[in-house]
Design a protein around this motif. Structure first.
Motif, PDB file in Angstrom:
ATOM      1  N   THR A 121       0.835  -1.198   0.000  1.00 48.88           N
ATOM      2  CA  THR A 121       0.000   0.000   0.000  1.00 48.88           C
ATOM      3  C   THR A 121       0.876   1.257   0.000  1.00 48.88           C
ATOM      4  O   THR A 121       1.809   1.373   0.793  1.00 48.88           O
ATOM      5  CB  THR A 121      -0.941   0.011   1.226  1.00 48.88           C
ATOM      6  N   PRO A 122       0.575   2.215  -0.886  1.00 49.62           N
ATOM      7  CA  PRO A 122       1.340   3.469  -0.920  1.00 49.62           C
ATOM      8  C   PRO A 122       1.128   4.301   0.350  1.00 49.62           C
ATOM      9  O   PRO A 122       0.030   4.347   0.909  1.00 49.62           O
ATOM     10  CB  PRO A 122       0.771   4.203  -2.137  1.00 49.62           C
ATOM     11  N   ILE A 123       2.196   4.958   0.779  1.00 54.11           N
ATOM     12  CA  ILE A 123       2.166   5.859   1.938  1.00 54.11           C
ATOM     13  C   ILE A 123       2.041   7.288   1.433  1.00 54.11           C
ATOM     14  O   ILE A 123       2.822   7.718   0.580  1.00 54.11           O
ATOM     15  CB  ILE A 123       3.451   5.712   2.783  1.00 54.11           C
ATOM     16  N   LEU A 124       1.063   8.033   1.975  1.00 56.59           N
ATOM     17  CA  LEU A 124       0.858   9.421   1.575  1.00 56.59           C
ATOM     18  C   LEU A 124       1.572  10.408   2.486  1.00 56.59           C
ATOM     19  O   LEU A 124       2.085  11.419   2.035  1.00 56.59           O
ATOM     20  CB  LEU A 124      -0.636   9.767   1.564  1.00 56.59           C
ATOM     21  N   ASP A 125       1.580  10.121   3.792  1.00 54.16           N
ATOM     22  CA  ASP A 125       2.145  11.088   4.731  1.00 54.16           C
ATOM     23  C   ASP A 125       2.362  10.425   6.083  1.00 54.16           C
ATOM     24  O   ASP A 125       1.763   9.391   6.387  1.00 54.16           O
ATOM     25  CB  ASP A 125       1.200  12.277   4.905  1.00 54.16           C
TER      26      ASP A 125
END
Length: 134
Positions: A121-125
């Motif tokens: 899963t991509p990390i946004l912040d």
């Protein structure tokens, strides 16, 4: 109005590979994994230390974005509710929030516990938890 422009800052590595295997929420999870931060964001990790709790925003890239009503936690006895009244991953903008305990910091990798998010899963912040000093 300008549309938001998001930049993923990293990716999650863990052992949760299916939605069925994921804990229902971070606060009931003891699952561990690694937040891999991309090199261009390494300076942003300065000050993160083992033992602290961080708030991580994820982009749920496998979530359904067309559903607006769900049964909370899949429990049909609770009736349908709007996704904005739940923590369902199905939503127009599938942004997840988790509070994770930092176990170790190794360069671009943060070892964490409390995962309820799928591998890849991509990390946004990442943000510090409000109730912690600093």
């Amino acid at each position: 109005m300008d549309l938001p422009e998001l930049r993923c800052i990293g990716v999650l590595h863990g052992d949760i590979t299916t939605c069925e295997d994921a804990p229902k929420n971070f606060d009931i999870s003891n699952r561990k994994g690694t937040l891999e931060i991309y090199p261009e964001y390494q300076q942003g990790l300065d000050g993160i230390v083992p033992g602290q709790t961080i708030v991580v925003l994820f982009w749920l890239h496998r979530a359904n974005r067309d559903i607006l009503k769900v049964y909370p936690r899949g429990d049909r006895s609770r009736g349908l509710r709007g996704v904005f009244a739940t923590r369902s991953p199905a939503r127009p903008n599938p942004i997840a929030i988790s509070e994770l305990k930092v176990l170790a910091v190794d360069g671009l990798h943060l070892q964490v516990s409390g995962l309820d998010i799928l591998d890849g899963t991509p990390i946004l912040d990442i943000k510090k938890k409000l109730s912690e000093p600093g």
